[in-house]
Write a protein that holds these residues in place. Structure first.
Motif, PDB file in Angstrom:
ATOM      1  N   GLY A   1      14.996 -41.788 -11.296  1.00  0.00           N
ATOM      2  CA  GLY A   1      15.116 -42.658 -10.132  1.00  0.00           C
ATOM      3  C   GLY A   1      13.839 -42.870  -9.355  1.00  0.00           C
ATOM      4  N   ASN A   2      12.873 -41.950  -9.496  1.00  0.00           N
ATOM      5  CA  ASN A   2      11.611 -42.059  -8.752  1.00  0.00           C
ATOM      6  C   ASN A   2      10.447 -41.695  -9.667  1.00  0.00           C
ATOM      7  OD1 ASN A   2      12.423 -42.450  -5.676  1.00  0.00           O
ATOM      8  ND2 ASN A   2      13.826 -40.921  -6.511  1.00  0.00           N
ATOM      9  N   ASN A   3      10.356 -42.416 -10.759  1.00  0.00           N
ATOM     10  CA  ASN A   3       9.317 -42.138 -11.753  1.00  0.00           C
ATOM     11  C   ASN A   3       7.930 -42.306 -11.130  1.00  0.00           C
ATOM     12  OD1 ASN A   3       7.898 -41.689 -14.094  1.00  0.00           O
ATOM     13  ND2 ASN A   3       9.143 -43.085 -15.339  1.00  0.00           N
ATOM     14  N   GLY A   4       7.110 -41.266 -11.284  1.00  0.00           N
ATOM     15  CA  GLY A   4       5.768 -41.305 -10.733  1.00  0.00           C
ATOM     16  C   GLY A   4       5.635 -40.589  -9.404  1.00  0.00           C
ATOM     17  N   HIS A   5       6.765 -40.155  -8.829  1.00  0.00           N
ATOM     18  CA  HIS A   5       6.739 -39.489  -7.529  1.00  0.00           C
ATOM     19  C   HIS A   5       6.982 -37.986  -7.707  1.00  0.00           C
ATOM     20  CE1 HIS A   5       6.623 -43.126  -4.989  1.00  0.00           C
ATOM     21  NE2 HIS A   5       7.346 -43.673  -5.958  1.00  0.00           N
ATOM     22  N   ARG A   6       6.075 -37.193  -7.174  1.00  0.00           N
ATOM     23  CA  ARG A   6       6.202 -35.742  -7.243  1.00  0.00           C
ATOM     24  C   ARG A   6       7.148 -35.261  -6.148  1.00  0.00           C
ATOM     25  NH1 ARG A   6       3.769 -31.547  -4.693  1.00  0.00           N
ATOM     26  NH2 ARG A   6       2.452 -32.999  -3.502  1.00  0.00           N
ATOM     27  N   GLY A   7       7.884 -34.202  -6.452  1.00  0.00           N
ATOM     28  CA  GLY A   7       8.801 -33.637  -5.478  1.00  0.00           C
ATOM     29  C   GLY A   7       9.020 -32.160  -5.704  1.00  0.00           C
ATOM     30  N   LYS A   8       9.893 -31.578  -4.881  1.00  0.00           N
ATOM     31  CA  LYS A   8      10.236 -30.165  -4.982  1.00  0.00           C
ATOM     32  C   LYS A   8      11.662 -30.033  -5.516  1.00  0.00           C
ATOM     33  CE  LYS A   8       7.551 -29.385  -0.754  1.00  0.00           C
ATOM     34  NZ  LYS A   8       7.609 -28.895   0.654  1.00  0.00           N
ATOM     35  N   LEU A   9      11.866 -29.071  -6.387  1.00  0.00           N
ATOM     36  CA  LEU A   9      13.201 -28.853  -6.952  1.00  0.00           C
ATOM     37  C   LEU A   9      13.661 -27.443  -6.619  1.00  0.00           C
ATOM     38  CD1 LEU A   9      14.790 -30.275  -9.990  1.00  0.00           C
ATOM     39  CD2 LEU A   9      14.829 -27.785  -9.882  1.00  0.00           C
ATOM     40  N   PHE A  10      14.844 -27.351  -6.001  1.00  0.00           N
ATOM     41  CA  PHE A  10      15.442 -26.073  -5.635  1.00  0.00           C
ATOM     42  C   PHE A  10      16.661 -25.838  -6.519  1.00  0.00           C
ATOM     43  CE2 PHE A  10      13.352 -27.937  -2.016  1.00  0.00           C
ATOM     44  CZ  PHE A  10      12.694 -26.875  -1.393  1.00  0.00           C
ATOM     45  N   VAL A  11      16.720 -24.689  -7.151  1.00  0.00           N
ATOM     46  CA  VAL A  11      17.871 -24.306  -7.969  1.00  0.00           C
ATOM     47  C   VAL A  11      18.632 -23.242  -7.198  1.00  0.00           C
ATOM     48  CG1 VAL A  11      18.660 -23.423 -10.191  1.00  0.00           C
ATOM     49  CG2 VAL A  11      16.559 -24.770 -10.070  1.00  0.00           C
ATOM     50  N   THR A  12      19.832 -23.572  -6.723  1.00  0.00           N
ATOM     51  CA  THR A  12      20.646 -22.606  -5.981  1.00  0.00           C
ATOM     52  C   THR A  12      21.802 -22.151  -6.869  1.00  0.00           C
ATOM     53  OG1 THR A  12      22.382 -23.958  -4.932  1.00  0.00           O
ATOM     54  CG2 THR A  12      20.149 -24.097  -4.004  1.00  0.00           C
ATOM     55  N   ASN A  13      22.645 -21.304  -6.336  1.00  0.00           N
ATOM     56  CA  ASN A  13      23.802 -20.835  -7.104  1.00  0.00           C
ATOM     57  C   ASN A  13      24.955 -21.834  -7.096  1.00  0.00           C
ATOM     58  OD1 ASN A  13      24.055 -20.349  -4.346  1.00  0.00           O
ATOM     59  ND2 ASN A  13      25.379 -18.565  -4.619  1.00  0.00           N
ATOM     60  N   LEU A  14      24.782 -22.977  -6.372  1.00  0.00           N
ATOM     61  CA  LEU A  14      25.837 -23.992  -6.329  1.00  0.00           C
ATOM     62  C   LEU A  14      25.385 -25.373  -6.794  1.00  0.00           C
ATOM     63  CD1 LEU A  14      27.550 -23.187  -2.889  1.00  0.00           C
ATOM     64  CD2 LEU A  14      28.295 -22.491  -5.169  1.00  0.00           C
ATOM     65  N   ARG A  15      24.081 -25.648  -6.741  1.00  0.00           N
ATOM     66  CA  ARG A  15      23.624 -27.012  -7.016  1.00  0.00           C
ATOM     67  C   ARG A  15      22.127 -27.039  -7.299  1.00  0.00           C
ATOM     68  NH1 ARG A  15      23.391 -29.451  -0.771  1.00  0.00           N
ATOM     69  NH2 ARG A  15      23.005 -27.442   0.239  1.00  0.00           N
ATOM     70  N   VAL A  16      21.675 -28.231  -7.704  1.00  0.00           N
ATOM     71  CA  VAL A  16      20.253 -28.516  -7.869  1.00  0.00           C
ATOM     72  C   VAL A  16      19.866 -29.518  -6.787  1.00  0.00           C
ATOM     73  CG1 VAL A  16      18.516 -29.585  -9.352  1.00  0.00           C
ATOM     74  CG2 VAL A  16      20.214 -28.048 -10.338  1.00  0.00           C
ATOM     75  N   ILE A  17      18.805 -29.219  -6.049  1.00  0.00           N
ATOM     76  CA  ILE A  17      18.331 -30.093  -4.977  1.00  0.00           C
ATOM     77  C   ILE A  17      16.925 -30.559  -5.312  1.00  0.00           C
ATOM     78  CG2 ILE A  17      17.760 -30.257  -2.527  1.00  0.00           C
ATOM     79  CD1 ILE A  17      19.741 -27.987  -2.026  1.00  0.00           C
ATOM     80  N   TRP A  18      16.692 -31.864  -5.235  1.00  0.00           N
ATOM     81  CA  TRP A  18      15.341 -32.414  -5.396  1.00  0.00           C
ATOM     82  C   TRP A  18      15.000 -33.210  -4.148  1.00  0.00           C
ATOM     83  CZ3 TRP A  18      13.108 -37.259  -5.262  1.00  0.00           C
ATOM     84  CH2 TRP A  18      11.786 -37.352  -5.735  1.00  0.00           C
ATOM     85  N   THR A  19      13.813 -32.971  -3.603  1.00  0.00           N
ATOM     86  CA  THR A  19      13.341 -33.731  -2.440  1.00  0.00           C
ATOM     87  C   THR A  19      11.962 -34.288  -2.733  1.00  0.00           C
ATOM     88  OG1 THR A  19      12.328 -31.781  -1.390  1.00  0.00           O
ATOM     89  CG2 THR A  19      14.626 -32.250  -0.851  1.00  0.00           C
ATOM     90  N   SER A  20      11.732 -35.502  -2.319  1.00  0.00           N
ATOM     91  CA  SER A  20      10.432 -36.137  -2.507  1.00  0.00           C
ATOM     92  C   SER A  20       9.380 -35.417  -1.672  1.00  0.00           C
ATOM     93  CB  SER A  20      10.507 -37.618  -2.112  1.00  0.00           C
ATOM     94  OG  SER A  20       9.216 -38.194  -2.066  1.00  0.00           O
ATOM     95  N   ALA A  21       8.175 -35.273  -2.234  1.00  0.00           N
ATOM     96  CA  ALA A  21       7.076 -34.637  -1.502  1.00  0.00           C
ATOM     97  C   ALA A  21       6.576 -35.530  -0.383  1.00  0.00           C
ATOM     98  CB  ALA A  21       5.941 -34.298  -2.465  1.00  0.00           C
ATOM     99  N   ASP A  22       6.778 -36.844  -0.506  1.00  0.00           N
ATOM    100  CA  ASP A  22       6.283 -37.788   0.496  1.00  0.00           C
ATOM    101  C   ASP A  22       7.309 -38.110   1.574  1.00  0.00           C
ATOM    102  OD1 ASP A  22       3.836 -38.036  -0.905  1.00  0.00           O
ATOM    103  OD2 ASP A  22       4.753 -39.500  -2.262  1.00  0.00           O
ATOM    104  N   TYR A  23       8.575 -38.267   1.170  1.00  0.00           N
ATOM    105  CA  TYR A  23       9.627 -38.656   2.115  1.00  0.00           C
ATOM    106  C   TYR A  23      10.828 -37.735   1.916  1.00  0.00           C
ATOM    107  CZ  TYR A  23       6.769 -42.879   1.986  1.00  0.00           C
ATOM    108  OH  TYR A  23       5.719 -43.758   2.005  1.00  0.00           O
ATOM    109  N   GLN A  24      11.075 -36.870   2.882  1.00  0.00           N
ATOM    110  CA  GLN A  24      12.162 -35.906   2.736  1.00  0.00           C
ATOM    111  C   GLN A  24      13.530 -36.576   2.723  1.00  0.00           C
ATOM    112  OE1 GLN A  24      12.264 -32.769   5.671  1.00  0.00           O
ATOM    113  NE2 GLN A  24      12.913 -31.281   4.144  1.00  0.00           N
TER     114      GLN A  24
END
Length: 378
Positions: free
Chosen positions: A75-98
């Motif tokens: 969905g955001n090819n070319g945009h770097r972000g942070k990925l959090f792996v929790t015990n319930l879900r996977v969360i990805w947030t854009s490094a530029d726009y939270q």
């Protein structure tokens, strides 16, 4: 309904096991312990561009691993972000726009694999591929680790998802499962503690009832028949909605109602004498409150030591940020859904056809779909 017939019958569109408790005029509620709302949506839903407070860890949720350089290739090819792996879900947030983020619950995931993709930041490379399903709509997600030669993204997500799938007794109601060990005692789950074992508990699922044994732990309430151990039920606190004491033709009985997610069961049990029954209801309610304060979801995974170039010193969590400017949303929400929508029957583009409704040439719709269906994807 065949599997649950021994436990329940459907009365007026509602599932009930209390044939003796359904006689009008003979029922009175003596004690009622309504469970506090503790709906867990984090593992059951997919959220696109959610408010930042919805990315915060709920009670019992924890970050297992964190990768600071991950691209949302789908969905955001070319945009770097942070990925959090929790015990319930996977969360990805854009490094530029939270505000550009994803929350993907494991319950919606149907498969976790790898896929060869074209990344704007890494070129042709191997990426993590998640196929999901919400109701009848399928979405696909592709994440690329921007750290070269690191299998961490694949190994962590696959392992945590496997741990989630194999720990369902913590979170889901179970019927006719293998509950007892060779010693004919309840097989406790990891981190599960047995508080009370009650003999001589009647399950009021038929006119004469079934005599059995009840176990009360810090995670669930379990009952099994003494004559047939496979005739059993396991109800985690996560699925309880109401526990109360009611009068019936069987005498005073404990009624346990479960959530809609677990089928909306109404279960009846008789415990003698009445004083012990009151103690049992109070104990279940107390343990439920303790569980809500610190839930045990059963997803256990230990991240192995990472190489110096791939390791994080700490595991941060998504933080709530208050901007001092007003953000004007220009991206249509439908565009976000469309970016991740997966058509399992499409391998190549279909031929264009004229649409009288739009007055334009559009790609031919799949069999059985209309233009209106495209707007009802949510």
């Amino acid at each position: 309904m065949e599997l649950i017939r021994g436990y329940a019958c459907r009365i007026g569109g509602r599932i009930s096991t209390l044939s003796g408790l359904q006689e009008r005029g003979r029922i009175s509620t003596l004690i009622c312990c309504k469970m506090a709302s503790s709906t867990v949506w984090q593992d059951r839903e997919i959220k696109f561009d959610a408010p930042v407070h919805l990315l915060q860890m709920r009670a019992g949720e924890s970050v297992i691993d964190y990768l600071s350089q991950v691209e949302d290739t789908k969905g955001n090819n070319g945009h770097r972000g942070k990925l959090f792996v929790t015990n319930l879900r996977v969360i990805w947030t854009s490094a530029d726009y939270q505000r550009v983020n994803l929350s993907i619950g494991y319950h919606t995931v149907t498969s976790v694999t790898t896929k060869r993709v074209n990344s704007k930041q890494r070129g042709t490379t191997e990426a993590l591929y998640l196929m999901t399903k919400v109701d009848k709509t399928q979405f696909e997600f592709i994440f690329t680790n921007l750290v070269p030669d690191s299998p961490r993204l694949f190994s962590t997500v696959m392992s945590v998802y496997r741990a989630y799938e194999t720990s369902k007794p913590y979170r889901e109601l179970k019927l006719r499962s293998a509950l007892l060990g060779e010693s004919k005692e309840l097989k406790l789950l990891p981190r599960e503690q047995l508080y009370t074992k009650l003999n001589g508990v009647w399950n009021l699922c038929s006119d004469q009832g079934n005599l059995g044994t009840m176990y009360i732990t810090n995670v669930r309430v379990v009952w099994h028949s003494n004559l047939n151990e496979s005739f059993n039920i396991s109800v985690p606190y996560l699925q309880m909605r109401l526990v109360k004491v009611r009068d019936s033709k069987f005498g005073v009985a404990m009624v346990m109602e479960t959530s809609e997610h677990s089928g909306g069961f109404v279960l009846g049990f008789r415990v003698d004498p009445y004083e012990k029954l009151k103690d049992v209801v109070q104990e279940i309610h107390s343990l439920y409150q303790v569980y809500c304060a610190s839930p045990v979801f059963g997803v256990e995974f230990q991240v192995e030591q990472q190489s110096s170039g791939d390791n994080e010193q700490s595991l941060p969590v998504p933080e709530s940020v208050t901007d001092d400017i007003e953000v004007v949303e220009t991206k249509d929400k439908m565009d976000t859904f469309a970016a991740y929508y997966a058509d399992p029957h499409k391998s190549v583009d279909r031929d264009p056809v004229f649409s009288p409704e739009l007055g334009l040439a559009i790609e031919k719709l799949p069999e059985g779909y209309s233009l209106q269906d495209l707007w009802d994807v949510t």
